[in-house]
Design a protein around this motif. Sequence first.
Motif, PDB file in Angstrom:
ATOM      1  N   LEU A  70      -2.221 -20.320  79.976  1.00 57.15           N
ATOM      2  CA  LEU A  70      -1.075 -21.113  79.532  1.00 57.15           C
ATOM      3  C   LEU A  70       0.190 -20.268  79.632  1.00 57.15           C
ATOM      4  O   LEU A  70       0.130 -19.046  79.484  1.00 57.15           O
ATOM      5  CB  LEU A  70      -1.261 -21.515  78.065  1.00 57.15           C
ATOM      6  CG  LEU A  70      -2.324 -22.567  77.796  1.00 57.15           C
ATOM      7  CD1 LEU A  70      -2.648 -22.587  76.312  1.00 57.15           C
ATOM      8  CD2 LEU A  70      -1.851 -23.933  78.238  1.00 57.15           C
ATOM      9  N   PRO A  71       1.326 -20.909  79.840  1.00 56.08           N
ATOM     10  CA  PRO A  71       2.567 -20.126  79.798  1.00 56.08           C
ATOM     11  C   PRO A  71       2.764 -19.508  78.418  1.00 56.08           C
ATOM     12  O   PRO A  71       2.509 -20.169  77.405  1.00 56.08           O
ATOM     13  CB  PRO A  71       3.664 -21.152  80.112  1.00 56.08           C
ATOM     14  CG  PRO A  71       3.036 -22.491  80.001  1.00 56.08           C
ATOM     15  CD  PRO A  71       1.548 -22.329  80.098  1.00 56.08           C
ATOM     16  N   ALA A  72       3.189 -18.272  78.381  1.00 54.56           N
ATOM     17  CA  ALA A  72       3.302 -17.532  77.114  1.00 54.56           C
ATOM     18  C   ALA A  72       4.209 -18.242  76.112  1.00 54.56           C
ATOM     19  O   ALA A  72       4.006 -18.155  74.905  1.00 54.56           O
ATOM     20  CB  ALA A  72       3.815 -16.124  77.391  1.00 54.56           C
ATOM     21  N   TYR A  73       5.172 -18.983  76.625  1.00 54.18           N
ATOM     22  CA  TYR A  73       6.146 -19.611  75.727  1.00 54.18           C
ATOM     23  C   TYR A  73       5.671 -20.972  75.227  1.00 54.18           C
ATOM     24  O   TYR A  73       6.387 -21.626  74.490  1.00 54.18           O
ATOM     25  CB  TYR A  73       7.493 -19.759  76.451  1.00 54.18           C
ATOM     26  CG  TYR A  73       7.390 -20.471  77.784  1.00 54.18           C
ATOM     27  CD1 TYR A  73       7.531 -21.857  77.876  1.00 54.18           C
ATOM     28  CD2 TYR A  73       7.123 -19.760  78.950  1.00 54.18           C
ATOM     29  CE1 TYR A  73       7.405 -22.509  79.085  1.00 54.18           C
ATOM     30  CE2 TYR A  73       7.005 -20.412  80.173  1.00 54.18           C
ATOM     31  CZ  TYR A  73       7.147 -21.778  80.231  1.00 54.18           C
ATOM     32  OH  TYR A  73       7.010 -22.428  81.432  1.00 54.18           O
ATOM     33  N   ARG A  74       4.510 -21.422  75.636  1.00 54.87           N
ATOM     34  CA  ARG A  74       4.012 -22.732  75.173  1.00 54.87           C
ATOM     35  C   ARG A  74       2.573 -22.662  74.639  1.00 54.87           C
ATOM     36  O   ARG A  74       1.685 -23.348  75.137  1.00 54.87           O
ATOM     37  CB  ARG A  74       4.062 -23.767  76.309  1.00 54.87           C
ATOM     38  CG  ARG A  74       5.430 -24.101  76.852  1.00 54.87           C
ATOM     39  CD  ARG A  74       6.470 -24.452  75.790  1.00 54.87           C
ATOM     40  NE  ARG A  74       6.187 -25.641  75.010  1.00 54.87           N
ATOM     41  CZ  ARG A  74       6.643 -26.856  75.293  1.00 54.87           C
ATOM     42  NH1 ARG A  74       7.389 -27.058  76.358  1.00 54.87           N
ATOM     43  NH2 ARG A  74       6.365 -27.869  74.510  1.00 54.87           N
ATOM     44  N   PRO A  75       2.313 -21.826  73.623  1.00 54.06           N
ATOM     45  CA  PRO A  75       0.941 -21.736  73.108  1.00 54.06           C
ATOM     46  C   PRO A  75       0.429 -23.064  72.555  1.00 54.06           C
ATOM     47  O   PRO A  75      -0.770 -23.319  72.528  1.00 54.06           O
ATOM     48  CB  PRO A  75       1.031 -20.672  72.011  1.00 54.06           C
ATOM     49  CG  PRO A  75       2.477 -20.660  71.617  1.00 54.06           C
ATOM     50  CD  PRO A  75       3.245 -20.995  72.864  1.00 54.06           C
ATOM     51  N   GLN A 110       1.832 -32.526  71.357  1.00 58.96           N
ATOM     52  CA  GLN A 110       2.274 -31.206  71.817  1.00 58.96           C
ATOM     53  C   GLN A 110       1.455 -30.704  73.006  1.00 58.96           C
ATOM     54  O   GLN A 110       1.921 -29.883  73.774  1.00 58.96           O
ATOM     55  CB  GLN A 110       2.153 -30.188  70.703  1.00 58.96           C
ATOM     56  CG  GLN A 110       3.255 -30.277  69.666  1.00 58.96           C
ATOM     57  CD  GLN A 110       3.164 -29.117  68.703  1.00 58.96           C
ATOM     58  OE1 GLN A 110       2.095 -28.782  68.214  1.00 58.96           O
ATOM     59  NE2 GLN A 110       4.303 -28.514  68.414  1.00 58.96           N
ATOM     60  N   VAL A 111       0.211 -31.142  73.098  1.00 66.01           N
ATOM     61  CA  VAL A 111      -0.698 -30.551  74.069  1.00 66.01           C
ATOM     62  C   VAL A 111      -0.336 -30.942  75.495  1.00 66.01           C
ATOM     63  O   VAL A 111      -0.349 -30.125  76.408  1.00 66.01           O
ATOM     64  CB  VAL A 111      -2.172 -30.907  73.726  1.00 66.01           C
ATOM     65  CG1 VAL A 111      -3.110 -30.466  74.828  1.00 66.01           C
ATOM     66  CG2 VAL A 111      -2.559 -30.268  72.397  1.00 66.01           C
ATOM     67  N   GLY A 112      -0.028 -32.221  75.679  1.00 70.40           N
ATOM     68  CA  GLY A 112       0.501 -32.644  76.969  1.00 70.40           C
ATOM     69  C   GLY A 112      -0.496 -32.674  78.107  1.00 70.40           C
ATOM     70  O   GLY A 112      -0.143 -32.493  79.258  1.00 70.40           O
ATOM     71  N   PHE A 113      -1.789 -32.887  77.798  1.00 70.39           N
ATOM     72  CA  PHE A 113      -2.762 -33.044  78.883  1.00 70.39           C
ATOM     73  C   PHE A 113      -2.661 -34.430  79.519  1.00 70.39           C
ATOM     74  O   PHE A 113      -3.030 -34.631  80.652  1.00 70.39           O
ATOM     75  CB  PHE A 113      -4.195 -32.856  78.364  1.00 70.39           C
ATOM     76  CG  PHE A 113      -4.650 -31.426  78.402  1.00 70.39           C
ATOM     77  CD1 PHE A 113      -5.201 -30.896  79.552  1.00 70.39           C
ATOM     78  CD2 PHE A 113      -4.478 -30.616  77.308  1.00 70.39           C
ATOM     79  CE1 PHE A 113      -5.606 -29.571  79.587  1.00 70.39           C
ATOM     80  CE2 PHE A 113      -4.872 -29.296  77.328  1.00 70.39           C
ATOM     81  CZ  PHE A 113      -5.450 -28.760  78.475  1.00 70.39           C
ATOM     82  N   TYR A 114      -2.214 -35.412  78.692  1.00 68.18           N
ATOM     83  CA  TYR A 114      -2.200 -36.783  79.170  1.00 68.18           C
ATOM     84  C   TYR A 114      -0.772 -37.329  79.161  1.00 68.18           C
ATOM     85  O   TYR A 114       0.011 -36.909  78.341  1.00 68.18           O
ATOM     86  CB  TYR A 114      -3.094 -37.669  78.278  1.00 68.18           C
ATOM     87  CG  TYR A 114      -4.523 -37.243  78.345  1.00 68.18           C
ATOM     88  CD1 TYR A 114      -5.323 -37.598  79.444  1.00 68.18           C
ATOM     89  CD2 TYR A 114      -5.092 -36.449  77.358  1.00 68.18           C
ATOM     90  CE1 TYR A 114      -6.643 -37.185  79.534  1.00 68.18           C
ATOM     91  CE2 TYR A 114      -6.400 -36.040  77.448  1.00 68.18           C
ATOM     92  CZ  TYR A 114      -7.172 -36.410  78.526  1.00 68.18           C
ATOM     93  OH  TYR A 114      -8.476 -36.010  78.620  1.00 68.18           O
ATOM     94  N   PHE A 146       0.463 -25.812  73.872  1.00 70.65           N
ATOM     95  CA  PHE A 146      -0.212 -26.616  74.904  1.00 70.65           C
ATOM     96  C   PHE A 146      -1.739 -26.522  74.781  1.00 70.65           C
ATOM     97  O   PHE A 146      -2.460 -27.344  75.319  1.00 70.65           O
ATOM     98  CB  PHE A 146       0.175 -26.119  76.302  1.00 70.65           C
ATOM     99  CG  PHE A 146       1.484 -26.654  76.806  1.00 70.65           C
ATOM    100  CD1 PHE A 146       2.307 -27.441  76.017  1.00 70.65           C
ATOM    101  CD2 PHE A 146       1.898 -26.353  78.092  1.00 70.65           C
ATOM    102  CE1 PHE A 146       3.521 -27.924  76.488  1.00 70.65           C
ATOM    103  CE2 PHE A 146       3.113 -26.831  78.575  1.00 70.65           C
ATOM    104  CZ  PHE A 146       3.917 -27.616  77.774  1.00 70.65           C
ATOM    105  N   ASN A 147      -2.208 -25.490  74.093  1.00 65.61           N
ATOM    106  CA  ASN A 147      -3.635 -25.273  73.974  1.00 65.61           C
ATOM    107  C   ASN A 147      -4.224 -26.262  72.957  1.00 65.61           C
ATOM    108  O   ASN A 147      -3.938 -26.173  71.766  1.00 65.61           O
ATOM    109  CB  ASN A 147      -3.890 -23.831  73.525  1.00 65.61           C
ATOM    110  CG  ASN A 147      -5.348 -23.448  73.592  1.00 65.61           C
ATOM    111  OD1 ASN A 147      -6.218 -24.305  73.711  1.00 65.61           O
ATOM    112  ND2 ASN A 147      -5.615 -22.167  73.523  1.00 65.61           N
ATOM    113  N   ALA A 148      -5.056 -27.178  73.433  1.00 66.36           N
ATOM    114  CA  ALA A 148      -5.660 -28.179  72.543  1.00 66.36           C
ATOM    115  C   ALA A 148      -6.472 -27.519  71.432  1.00 66.36           C
ATOM    116  O   ALA A 148      -6.599 -28.060  70.329  1.00 66.36           O
ATOM    117  CB  ALA A 148      -6.537 -29.132  73.353  1.00 66.36           C
ATOM    118  N   ASP A 149      -7.019 -26.336  71.704  1.00 67.31           N
ATOM    119  CA  ASP A 149      -7.828 -25.632  70.715  1.00 67.31           C
ATOM    120  C   ASP A 149      -7.015 -25.221  69.490  1.00 67.31           C
ATOM    121  O   ASP A 149      -7.574 -25.029  68.414  1.00 67.31           O
ATOM    122  CB  ASP A 149      -8.473 -24.402  71.376  1.00 67.31           C
ATOM    123  CG  ASP A 149      -9.549 -23.786  70.505  1.00 67.31           C
ATOM    124  OD1 ASP A 149     -10.515 -24.498  70.179  1.00 67.31           O
ATOM    125  OD2 ASP A 149      -9.415 -22.611  70.136  1.00 67.31           O
TER     126      ASP A 149
END
Length: 143
Positions: free
Chosen positions: A80-85, A139-143, A87-90
């Motif tokens: 993941l980009p360092a500035y967007r942790p 926030q996650v942005g997968f969909y 984004f990690n669904a976990d």
Amino acid sequence: GDRAGHLSVSSLITETGDLSYQIQDGSYQGDDVVRFLRQVRGTYPTALTLIWDGASIHRGEAVKTFLQAENHGVIQLEQLPAYRPEFNADEQVWAYVKEHELQHLCCKTCDELTPHVVAAFERLKQQPDLIRSFFKHPQVGFY
């Protein structure tokens, strides 16, 4: 170990609603990350793409050696980009566990805390719909 120290937890969720986790006393080192990757690989016999943050521990020698020597391409890593942790669904796993499972818990030692954390993760494992919903978090942005 230091009884007043802290617990470290690694977790992984899949889009199908599975949850894997590993809990230990004290901080994670590279070898502990490798131990978790071996556990994950043993759980899922197919090729996996892991999406994780760029923490230095994830980029260390132990992890590199595992990926080169043992992994045989089974686990692919996407950083993941360092500035967007977020984004990690976990990340939603811990947010949920802290808010809904451990919110009013008070423990003096790690030994006291560990069974509560294990129980919380085990309850979450029984809720694949909830786990799948973490991927749909705004926030996650997968969909």
